[in-house]
Design an enzyme around this catalytic site. Structure first.
Site, short mmCIF file in Angstrom:
data_model
loop_
_atom_site.label_atom_id
_atom_site.label_comp_id
_atom_site.label_asym_id
_atom_site.label_seq_id
_atom_site.Cartn_x
_atom_site.Cartn_y
_atom_site.Cartn_z
N ASP A 264 -179.63 118.94 58.13
CA ASP A 264 -179.60 119.88 57.01
C ASP A 264 -178.32 119.67 56.20
O ASP A 264 -177.23 119.53 56.77
CB ASP A 264 -179.66 121.32 57.56
N ILE A 265 -178.47 119.63 54.88
CA ILE A 265 -177.29 119.45 54.03
C ILE A 265 -176.49 120.76 54.02
O ILE A 265 -177.06 121.84 53.83
CB ILE A 265 -177.69 119.09 52.58
N ASN B 273 -176.45 123.25 44.41
CA ASN B 273 -177.45 123.45 43.36
C ASN B 273 -176.99 124.47 42.33
O ASN B 273 -177.13 124.26 41.13
CB ASN B 273 -178.75 123.97 43.99
N GLU C 291 -183.74 121.10 51.70
CA GLU C 291 -182.62 120.20 51.98
C GLU C 291 -182.62 119.82 53.47
O GLU C 291 -181.60 119.55 54.06
CB GLU C 291 -181.29 120.85 51.59
#
Ligand SMILES: [Mg+2]
Length: 307
Positions: A180-181, A188, A224
């Site tokens: 996971d980012i 964003n 993500e």
């Protein structure tokens, strides 16, 4: 693995099956001018073997052959998940209404009776190959994430099921790494969705570069969130791959100006492995990797947790 018929050079393969070598010679002589790769088999058994090993795009199949006839081979191909999407065209001297109905009823896409016109045969071969290609492209699109061009959740779920059953049969270990980012929402929000999409593409490409073995599958399974499926892999090796992925993302040194923890883009990873058994289900493996991913998030991000 995902087929790659959309992006790569494409030469369709046609398998010719006939027990009479003279018939094969005529077909090869005429079809060799087309942009196709030809393979020949002189028995049903050989045809089945070649179909399994070379995955042709079309089979031109004689009916009357000793041992395994064309009807039997066609029926076997329709029942085999590996072969069921390969179109079969009967090419035979049997020409009664009953024969043709039987052949088409077995799932053949076409039935051509002898004597036949070679230009019409060629035109039909071209049409069937064009349809097969369209079908392959649709199948590939259905398995591909539109933004990053890696596998999507649908394909991952199919492969997880398949690899789970294989590992259960072979009594081998199966591993996954959830990725996971970190702080992607902030990325964003501050840089905009276009930058967010570029970031996802860059991360997907970078993770993909860490996946080397042909059976390993990287997929995008959420906004993500990524996952890699690692057949025949223990926890130590899954952790090693996860750590390599983390380092590769760090090495990008992508700016993340709104990150609450440092100014670079990072990822968190959770690795898990187990021996599939009838008492377990594939989601046990995913849930464990997910718990480890959230442990990695809770304990400060930009790290791998495996247990
Ligand atoms: Mg024959």
């Amino acid at each position: 693995m995902l087929a790659s018929c959309i992006t790569q050079e494409y030469t369709p393969r046609v398998l010719l099956v006939d027990d009479t070598p003279a018939n094969l010679d005529v077909l090869v002589a005429h079809l060799s001018s087309e942009n196709i790769e030809l393979m020949v088999a002189t028995s049903g058994q050989e045809g089945l073997h070649l179909a399994l090993t070379t995955k042709p795009d079309l089979v031109l199949l004689d009916v009357m052959m000793p041992d395994m006839d064309g009807y039997t081979l066609c029926a076997l191909m329709r029942e085999d998940p590996m072969l069921t999407d390969i179109p079969v065209v009967f090419l035979t001297a049997k020409h009664s209404e009953q024969d043709i109905e039987h052949g088409l009823g077995l799932g053949a896409v076409d039935y051509i009776s002898k004597p036949f016109s070679m230009p019409i045969l060629k035109a039909r071969v071209r049409n069937h190959l064009a349809l097969k290609r369209k079908g392959d492209q649709l199948a590939e699109l259905a398995c591909t994430d539109a933004l990053t061009h890696i596998a999507n959740r649908r394909f991952f779920d199919q492969m997880l099921d398949q690899e789970w059953r294989r590992a259960e049969r072979n009594k081998s270990e199966l591993a996954v790494v959830m990725i996971d980012i970190d702080h992607f929402k902030e990325y964003n929000d501050s840089l905009g969705h276009c930058a967010g999409d570029q970031c996802l593409k860059k991360v997907a490409t970078t993770l993909k570069a860490a996946v080397h073995r042909p059976g390993d599958i990287l997929a995008r399974v959420g906004g993500e969130e990524f996952v890699v499926l690692l057949p025949e892999t223990n926890l130590a090796n899954a952790t090693l791959m996860a750590e390599q992925m983390r380092l590769r993302i760090n090495a990008l040194t992508m700016l993340h100006p709104s990150s609450p923890s440092g100014d670079r883009l990072t990822i968190s990873l959770g690795a898990a492995s187990l021996y599939p058994s009838p008492k377990r289900v594939p989601t046990d493996l995913i849930d464990q990797a997910d718990r480890n991913l959230y442990a990695a998030k809770r304990s400060g991000r930009n790290r791998v947790v495996a247990q």
